[in-house]
Design an enzyme around this catalytic site. Structure first.
Site, PDB file in Angstrom:
ATOM      1  N   THR A 197       0.857  -1.183   0.000  1.00 55.17           N
ATOM      2  CA  THR A 197       0.000   0.000   0.000  1.00 55.17           C
ATOM      3  C   THR A 197       0.893   1.233   0.000  1.00 55.17           C
ATOM      4  O   THR A 197       1.961   1.240   0.602  1.00 55.17           O
ATOM      5  CB  THR A 197      -1.032  -0.009   1.153  1.00 55.17           C
ATOM      6  OG1 THR A 197      -2.029   0.979   0.876  1.00 55.17           O
ATOM      7  CG2 THR A 197      -0.412   0.283   2.510  1.00 55.17           C
TER       8      THR A 197
ATOM      9  N   CYS B 163      -2.766   7.574   8.052  1.00 56.64           N
ATOM     10  CA  CYS B 163      -3.369   6.240   7.955  1.00 56.64           C
ATOM     11  C   CYS B 163      -2.389   5.197   8.487  1.00 56.64           C
ATOM     12  O   CYS B 163      -1.189   5.427   8.534  1.00 56.64           O
ATOM     13  CB  CYS B 163      -3.704   5.890   6.515  1.00 56.64           C
ATOM     14  SG  CYS B 163      -4.880   6.998   5.749  1.00 56.64           S
TER      15      CYS B 163
ATOM     16  N   HIS C 223      -5.530  -0.870   5.002  1.00 58.52           N
ATOM     17  CA  HIS C 223      -5.073   0.525   5.028  1.00 58.52           C
ATOM     18  C   HIS C 223      -6.195   1.322   5.705  1.00 58.52           C
ATOM     19  O   HIS C 223      -7.180   1.675   5.074  1.00 58.52           O
ATOM     20  CB  HIS C 223      -4.854   0.978   3.573  1.00 58.52           C
ATOM     21  CG  HIS C 223      -4.351   2.374   3.414  1.00 58.52           C
ATOM     22  ND1 HIS C 223      -3.451   2.714   2.430  1.00 58.52           N
ATOM     23  CD2 HIS C 223      -4.615   3.530   4.067  1.00 58.52           C
ATOM     24  CE1 HIS C 223      -3.189   4.020   2.492  1.00 58.52           C
ATOM     25  NE2 HIS C 223      -3.897   4.535   3.485  1.00 58.52           N
TER      26      HIS C 223
END
Lengths: 212, 167
Positions: free
Chosen positions: B28, B34, B51
């Protein structure tokens, strides 16, 4: 049903006009600061997924300089002034009067970052004040903050408020600076990411009925 | 180029999750505030990555929620999916990265300090499920791109200014 799913063509056109007026004023300010002609493209209003939003700015991993601020007052939202690294370098060189500044050598000089932050401040300020004039709403910017990092890492901040309600964003994107400034592949984006409540407030202020 | 030899790279978007088996790896990009959480069963050869954007699904203001977006629901769902695919609950381990503070604001609400809250929420959820955290690279003020493979169960972390490392 969320607002985003029922937005009308007229409303989209109004959002586009907001981008037009706001970024137009910002372009004028930038032009005055640099004493150069600045190009602006017709704004793009798009309804996008969060991943598509990243793609609009070059992809989640793409490194950019972004000035981020929150819009507060009668309506709220997030605003980004996103610069490609060559453009950020060019603007810092111009503003700081330092032709040797390189964006690739880190850590960056405090003055250079401060220049860029101030530029973001001026430009987003003129974007926002024209928007406030146009809608006769009280809108004021937070102190802007600068980050030179991956698009995904920075833009996600503008999606936080929105993400509590939705998995899509309405983004008003204006490409501000085009090739003639320095060379190809140089651009700057203004992204206006309204919070969900923003739309009803703005359209009410402009006298557009919800179902127009 | 080594990616080609190691099978394909499964990409996970923002507020999204997915799973892999060898020889593939999972990735990711652009984690800021995040958190990317990898949960895996090494012996069974299965790993999942989520994520997550927000700490708690109680923040959701609409009925239908995307479970991958919130730490509490994402960890639960990922574990559920992994177990359904054959992973064994007691052998699950986790690695996490992200939760940075990208912008410095003098004021600003809780959402501006979301990074550390996301990290805490993921840790709490993992601990409730008795999943051990093997390693983590969290906080700071850099964006991260992470990639995990099952060959050596290492999480590769790339940042813009601080290079890359494996944890």
């Amino acid at each position: 049903m969320s607002f985003i799913e029922k937005i009308s063509h007229l409303q989209l056109d109004i959002l586009k006009e907001i981008g037009n007026i706001g970024a137009g004023n910002a372009a004028t300010s930038l032009s005055a600061i640099l004493d150069r002609k600045i190009d602006m493209k017709v704004p793009n209003v798009r309804i996008v997924s969060f991943d598509e939003m990243m793609e609009m700015a070059g992809g989640a991993e793409h490194v950019v300089a972004s000035v981020f601020l929150r819009i507060e007052g009668d309506a709220s939202g997030s605003m980004f002034f996103i610069l490609s690294l060559p453009l950020a370098q060019y603007l810092i060189r111009q503003m700081a009067g330092d032709a040797t500044f390189s964006i690739d050598s880190t850590p960056h000089a405090e003055l250079a970052l401060s220049c860029l932050q101030e530029l973001g401040n001026i430009l987003s300020g003129s974007y926002l004040s024209s928007l406030a004039d146009f809608t006769r709403l009280n809108l004021y910017p937070s102190v802007p903050s600068l980050s030179i990092d991956m698009v995904g890492a920075t833009i996600s901040y503008g999606l936080l408020e929105l993400s509590q309600q939705s998995d899509t964003a309405i983004v008003i994107d204006t490409v501000l600076v085009k090739d003639q400034l320095v060379a190809d592949s140089i651009d700057g984006h203004f992204f206006l990411l309204p919070d969900p409540e923003f739309f009803d407030i703005i359209f009410a202020a402009l006298g557009v009925a919800p179902d127009d | 180029m080594t990616d080609l030899l190691k099978g394909k790279v499964v990409k996970v978007g923002i507020a999204d999750m997915n799973m892999i088996k060898p020889p593939h790896s999972i990735r990711t990009s652009g984690l800021g505030s995040c958190v990317g959480v990898v949960i895996y069963d090494e012996k069974k050869g299965i790993a999942g990555l989520a994520h997550v954007m927000l700490p708690d699904s109680s923040l959701a203001k609409s009925g239908q929620i995307n479970v991958a977006k919130f730490a509490d629901t994402a960890v639960k769902e990922l574990v559920h999916l992994l177990v359904k695919e054959g992973a064994r609950m007691p052998f699950l381990k986790a690695k996490l990265a992200g939760g940075a503070q990208m912008f410095q604001f003098a004021s600003g609400g809780d959402l501006m300090r979301i990074g550390p809250r996301n990290v805490d929420a993921v840790r709490k959820e993992l601990s409730e499920l008795h999943i051990q955290i093997i390693s983590e690279d969290v906080g700071g003020n850099s964006g991260r791109t992470i990639q995990f493979n099952l060959d050596d169960c290492l999480l590769n972390i790339r940042t813009v200014n601080k290079g890359t490392k494996n944890i």
